[in-house]
Design an enzyme around this catalytic site. Structure first.
Site, short mmCIF file in Angstrom:
data_model
loop_
_atom_site.label_atom_id
_atom_site.label_comp_id
_atom_site.label_asym_id
_atom_site.label_seq_id
_atom_site.Cartn_x
_atom_site.Cartn_y
_atom_site.Cartn_z
N MET A 193 40.39 43.40 50.02
CA MET A 193 41.56 43.48 49.15
C MET A 193 41.77 42.17 48.38
O MET A 193 42.90 41.70 48.19
CB MET A 193 42.81 43.81 49.98
CG MET A 193 42.72 45.16 50.66
SD MET A 193 44.08 45.46 51.83
CE MET A 193 43.62 44.37 53.20
N ASP A 235 45.06 58.36 54.38
CA ASP A 235 45.18 57.34 53.34
C ASP A 235 44.64 57.87 52.01
O ASP A 235 43.86 58.83 51.98
CB ASP A 235 44.36 56.10 53.71
CG ASP A 235 45.01 55.29 54.82
OD1 ASP A 235 46.19 55.52 55.11
OD2 ASP A 235 44.33 54.42 55.39
N LYS A 244 48.52 54.35 49.79
CA LYS A 244 49.09 53.06 49.45
C LYS A 244 48.14 52.39 48.48
O LYS A 244 46.96 52.19 48.79
CB LYS A 244 49.26 52.17 50.68
CG LYS A 244 50.22 52.71 51.72
CD LYS A 244 50.30 51.75 52.90
CE LYS A 244 51.21 52.27 53.96
NZ LYS A 244 51.31 51.35 55.12
#
Length: 276
Positions: free
Chosen positions: A193, A57, A79
């Site tokens: 998030m 990641d 991402k």
């Protein structure tokens, strides 16, 4: 090292850097922790160092990536919000294809693979393809964030429950959560998030009955040298979040009254000096 394209299954023998591979490959879903390499588990380090292919990641720190063998094939599948270099389905197929070539594939994820890391989807894909898949847990960001701030996630008298939720829904929509349950007092709610949704999240919690004076904490880049902490309240959450832009956690709950405003720890000071 010669470049190989995943997706071609070897019948019995795979050669990588002059080494023959006759055994079946394997996928390891490894939690890299929140960023501080000292929080990487010993098992994670051992698995990382025997990888043939490293699929990682964007949130995995450079210090942790540097622990992988120099000859490992590295593939970033970073991402960031709506910007995806690979779709999840493409990542699943990539992991399976490399494993079917007889390789040891390490899928290195920030935090823990099974806490908002989509590790479950990758595990299911590997199982469906008949590929062996093992999990190495990692320190999730909430643990590092609360520890550095000196604010326990559970605490006698003020936090008898702990809930992890995601503040991110598809297409930028508001998350569909049980707001009434999350608004109950004497519990800690950690929102992953959720930085861009801080305003509607705070509004929903207060509308459901959580008082605006409930202590809150925002931690950006938890455990890293550039970690930032903002101590606030639920009613002040949106304004506090507007000053931050990096990966961040929102933590709401009475126990956050113990949180300390950001002061560099000795370790962070050493890291910053080393990076200067």
């Amino acid at each position: 090292m010669a470049q190989r394209q995943p997706g071609r299954r070897a019948s019995s023998l795979v050669v990588l850097d002059g080494k023959s591979r006759e055994s079946a490959g394997v996928v390891w879903l490894v939690g890299a922790g929140p960023g501080d390499p000292d929080l990487l588990t010993i098992k994670a380090l051992k698995v990382l160092q025997k990888a043939d292919v490293l699929v990682h990641d964007g949130l995995v720190s450079d210090e942790i990536l540097a622990l992988a063998p120099a000859a490992v094939q590295r593939i970033s599948v970073a991402k960031r919000k709506s910007r995806h270099s690979y779709s999840q389905d493409e990542i699943n197929r990539m992991l399976i294809a490399f494993a079917l070539e007889g390789l040891t594939v390490v899928r290195l994820k920030g935090g823990d693979p099974f806490i908002f890391g989509r590790g479950g989807e990758e595990l299911e894909a590997c199982r469906a393809a008949g590929v062996a898949c093992h999990i190495v847990p990692g320190v999730t960001a909430a643990l590092a964030a609360s520890a550095n701030a000196g604010a326990p996630l559970t605490h006698r008298g003020s936090a008898q429950a702990l809930t992890f939720v995601t503040g991110h829904a598809s297409h930028g929509a508001e998350p569909d959560l049980d707001w009434a349950s999350l608004a109950r007092p004497n519990q800690t709610v950690v929102i992953y998030m959720g930085l861009s949704q801080a305003a509607p999240i705070a509004a929903r919690l207060m509308a459901a009955g959580r008082v605006g004076s409930t202590p809150a904490l925002i931690v950006e880049n938890a455990s890293r040298a550039d970690e930032r902490r903002v101590v606030t309240t639920l009613s002040g959450l949106a304004e506090a979040a507007s000053s931050l832009s990096g990966p961040a956690l929102l933590i709401v709950g009475e126990a956050m009254a113990l949180a300390q405003a950001h002061e560099p720890t000795l370790l962070q000071a050493i890291l910053r000096e080393a990076q200067a």
